[in-house]
Write a protein that holds these residues in place. Structure first.
Motif, PDB file in Angstrom:
ATOM      1  N   ASN A  45       8.332   7.694 -15.256  1.00 35.94           N
ATOM      2  CA  ASN A  45       8.540   9.138 -15.152  1.00 35.94           C
ATOM      3  C   ASN A  45       8.146   9.843 -16.443  1.00 35.94           C
ATOM      4  N   ASP A  92       8.281  11.320  -7.834  1.00 39.29           N
ATOM      5  CA  ASP A  92       9.450  12.201  -7.777  1.00 39.29           C
ATOM      6  C   ASP A  92      10.359  11.817  -6.629  1.00 39.29           C
ATOM      7  N   ARG A  93      11.518  11.338  -6.978  1.00 40.57           N
ATOM      8  CA  ARG A  93      12.577  11.102  -6.001  1.00 40.57           C
ATOM      9  C   ARG A  93      13.863  10.910  -6.797  1.00 40.57           C
ATOM     10  N   LYS A 170       5.808  18.946 -12.500  1.00 35.64           N
ATOM     11  CA  LYS A 170       7.152  18.415 -12.223  1.00 35.64           C
ATOM     12  C   LYS A 170       7.946  18.116 -13.502  1.00 35.64           C
ATOM     13  N   ASN A 176      12.263  18.446 -14.177  1.00 35.22           N
ATOM     14  CA  ASN A 176      13.014  17.764 -15.222  1.00 35.22           C
ATOM     15  C   ASN A 176      13.645  18.698 -16.271  1.00 35.22           C
ATOM     16  N   HIS A 179      16.809  19.699 -14.739  1.00 30.27           N
ATOM     17  CA  HIS A 179      17.730  18.564 -14.764  1.00 30.27           C
ATOM     18  C   HIS A 179      18.424  18.442 -16.124  1.00 30.27           C
ATOM     19  N   ARG A 250      24.086  10.751 -16.156  1.00 31.76           N
ATOM     20  CA  ARG A 250      22.901   9.900 -15.996  1.00 31.76           C
ATOM     21  C   ARG A 250      21.690  10.590 -16.613  1.00 31.76           C
ATOM     22  N   ILE A 251      21.545  11.861 -16.271  1.00 34.69           N
ATOM     23  CA  ILE A 251      20.344  12.579 -16.709  1.00 34.69           C
ATOM     24  C   ILE A 251      20.373  12.814 -18.216  1.00 34.69           C
ATOM     25  N   LYS A 258      13.370  13.288 -24.598  1.00 36.30           N
ATOM     26  CA  LYS A 258      12.815  14.030 -23.454  1.00 36.30           C
ATOM     27  C   LYS A 258      12.510  15.491 -23.772  1.00 36.30           C
ATOM     28  N   ARG A 262      10.037  17.982 -21.847  1.00 33.12           N
ATOM     29  CA  ARG A 262      10.654  18.851 -20.829  1.00 33.12           C
ATOM     30  C   ARG A 262      10.643  20.337 -21.225  1.00 33.12           C
TER      31      ARG A 262
HETATM   32  O1  LIG Z   1      14.510   9.115 -15.399  1.00 33.40           O
HETATM   33  P1  LIG Z   1      14.716   9.859 -16.701  1.00 33.40           P
HETATM   34  O2  LIG Z   1      15.779   9.233 -17.533  1.00 33.40           O
HETATM   35  O3  LIG Z   1      13.436  10.147 -17.421  1.00 33.40           O
HETATM   36  O4  LIG Z   1      15.289  11.290 -16.312  1.00 33.40           O
HETATM   37  C1  LIG Z   1      16.475  11.470 -15.569  1.00 33.40           C
HETATM   38  C2  LIG Z   1      16.182  12.343 -14.345  1.00 33.40           C
HETATM   39  O5  LIG Z   1      15.831  13.660 -14.773  1.00 33.40           O
HETATM   40  C3  LIG Z   1      15.044  11.769 -13.513  1.00 33.40           C
HETATM   41  O6  LIG Z   1      15.273  10.415 -13.274  1.00 33.40           O
HETATM   42  C4  LIG Z   1      14.888  12.506 -12.177  1.00 33.40           C
HETATM   43  O7  LIG Z   1      15.923  12.124 -11.286  1.00 33.40           O
HETATM   44  C5  LIG Z   1      13.547  12.202 -11.558  1.00 33.40           C
HETATM   45  O8  LIG Z   1      12.545  12.619 -12.429  1.00 33.40           O
HETATM   46  C6  LIG Z   1      13.381  12.851 -10.202  1.00 33.40           C
HETATM   47  O9  LIG Z   1      12.118  12.563  -9.709  1.00 33.40           O
END
Ligand SMILES: O=P(O)(O)OC[C@@H](O)[C@@H](O)[C@H](O)[C@H](O)CO
Ligand SMILES: NC(=O)c1ccc[n+]([C@@H]2O[C@H](COP(=O)([O-])OP(=O)(O)OC[C@H]3O[C@@H](n4cnc5c(N)ncnc54)[C@H](O)[C@@H]3O)[C@@H](O)[C@H]2O)c1
Length: 387
Positions: A45, A92-93, A170, A176, A179, A250-251, A258, A262
């Motif tokens: 990602n 993306d999911r 995205k 992101n 997020h 989590r995020i 990031k 982002r």
């Molecule tokens: O996976 P990361 O740690 O880069 O970021 C956390 C979330 O923003 C990410 O996993 C989203 O769920 C994803 O980008 C959705 O497609």
């Protein structure tokens, strides 16, 4: 270079220990078997994921070549794009860590293998995945050995530039950044569910301002996905999904790694466009201030919380550790090293006129208990556009 990678380079293709060396070792076996063609498709990602995978594999292979462990023809094979390709992809999911709630439901329904394993590296692994209905996969159509009819399964196969635009749309603008805004705010405001968090009108408005007002006007339309419709779907359907067990915590992992992707890319567009100015931005700087406030590991009620893992925590947290909510503080002295760090933001925020803005938000956020929420409300009432 990490010591583990140095060891893999020293030890050669017979005894790889880590992912990249294992992959390179498999490619060496394929080379020896007949130099067969192969596409190595990264679904990580981050932007230009294929290029990063290529660089990693080549670093290992060139290290082995230098140590006399593989012939130079192996490196030539990996660099021959008719033989080996590293397509870019945008994936993306929203796929939260395996959730106890889902595990319990599977158990109650009589499924075996419902257990979740927690690794020492704080990764949760399970035989099931909890994810959402919506998914996008945009892939550069470069498969030297042919490929299955991925398009029949909904994969968008296209050229490299289009994948790059879809990815930028995205990762740097339409998903992101929203997020990460939810991640740091949610952790400070006591949310442990993204769906619940976006039912809060302030939070929903914040991410809409970042997406529609600050990001969307500078995004390159990849054409294969409409950016506005993409945000519509995200804020109206995906994030409010009550069945998605996603969490701000989590995020929030690795946020220091990031932010430049982002938010830094959007900020760069405001620098590059003569009709715009980074100072036109209000909500992105507010999120950057909120992340600095997050580093204090004290929530908006004044209670300590455990921040999510991040490789820079031990370096950054001491810079804000002695700040007390409601007490007079020299904000610049505390934040100047963080806000001027180009590795974190992609920019020295002072050089582009945003350092003082972030400091101002931060000063307001540390003015007492409840001040993160109050600063958000004040900023929304001052700058939010009707959407
Ligand atoms: O996976 P990361 O740690 O880069 O970021 C956390 C979330 O923003 C990410 O996993 C989203 O769920 C994803 O980008 C959705 O497609
Ligand atoms: N979860 C999502 O919503 C989602 C969506 C799209 C893309 N992605 C991407 O998929 C990938 C995996 O995401 P995830 O949600 O499963 O994350 P995760 O944190 O659950 O898993 C990451 C895994 O990578 C391992 N790892 C970390 N650093 C490593 C290193 N230096 N060498 C080898 N292994 C290492 C960790 O031990 C862990 O097992 C990431 O690139 C992520 O950006 C995730």
């Amino acid at each position: 270079m990490l010591p583990a990678i140095e060891d893999d380079i020293k030890n050669g293709p017979e005894a790889p220990k880590n992912n990249m060396a294992s992959l390179t070792s498999l490619m060496f076996a394929r080379f020896k078997a007949g130099k067969y063609p192969m596409a190595l498709l990264s679904t990580d990602n981050f932007s230009q994921n294929g290029e990063k995978l290529e660089k990693s594999v080549l670093t290992i292979a060139q290290g082995w070549e230098k140590n006399g462990l593989v012939p130079s023809e192996f490196v030539d094979y990996l660099q021959d794009d008719k033989k080996v390709s590293f397509p870019l992809s945008m994936i993306d999911r929203i796929t939260p860590n395996p959730s106890e709630t889902v595990s319990d439901k599977l158990k109650a329904d009589g499924f075996e293998n419902y257990q979740i394993f927690h690794t020492p590296g704080h990764t949760n692994i399970a035989a099931f995945t909890n994810t959402e209905e919506v998914h996008y996969l945009v892939v550069e159509d470069d498969f030297p050995n042919g490929r299955p009819a991925l398009d029949k399964a909904g994969v968008i196969l296209t050229n490299r530039d289009t994948v790059n635009d879809a990815d930028e749309m995205k990762v740097t603008t339409c998903l992101n950044p929203l997020h990460t805004a939810l991640a740091v705010n949610g952790s400070l405001l006591g949310f442990n569910s993204i769906a619940k968090e976006v039912s809060d009108p302030d939070m929903l408005n914040l991410i809409k301002q970042i997406g529609y007002v600050e990001g969307l006007p500078v995004v390159t339309d990849p054409k294969v996905i409409n950016p506005k419709k993409f945000i519509d779907q995200l804020v109206n359907k995906r994030l409010p999904n009550p069945y998605s067990p996603d969490m701000p915590q989590r995020i929030a992992a690795d946020t220091s790694q990031k932010l430049s992707v982002r938010y830094g890319v959007t900020i760069q567009h405001y620098i590059d466009d003569p009709k715009r100015d980074p100072k036109d931005l209000h909500f992105i700087p507010l999120v950057l201030a909120t992340w600095c406030r997050y580093l204090m590991a004290i929530d908006d009620q004044g209670k300590p919380f455990e921040p999510s893992r991040d490789p820079m925590l031990s370096e950054l947290q001491p810079k804000v550790a002695d700040i007390k909510l409601g007490e007079k503080t020299d904000v610049h002295a505390h934040l100047k090293d963080i806000l001027s760090n180009k590795k974190i933001f992609g920019h020295d925020l002072y050089e582009i006129g945003l350092g003082d803005v972030v400091e101002g938000y931060f000063a307001s956020q540390i003015s007492g208990v409840g001040a993160v929420r109050k600063t958000l409300e004040d900023t929304l009432s001052k700058y939010a556009k009707q959407i």
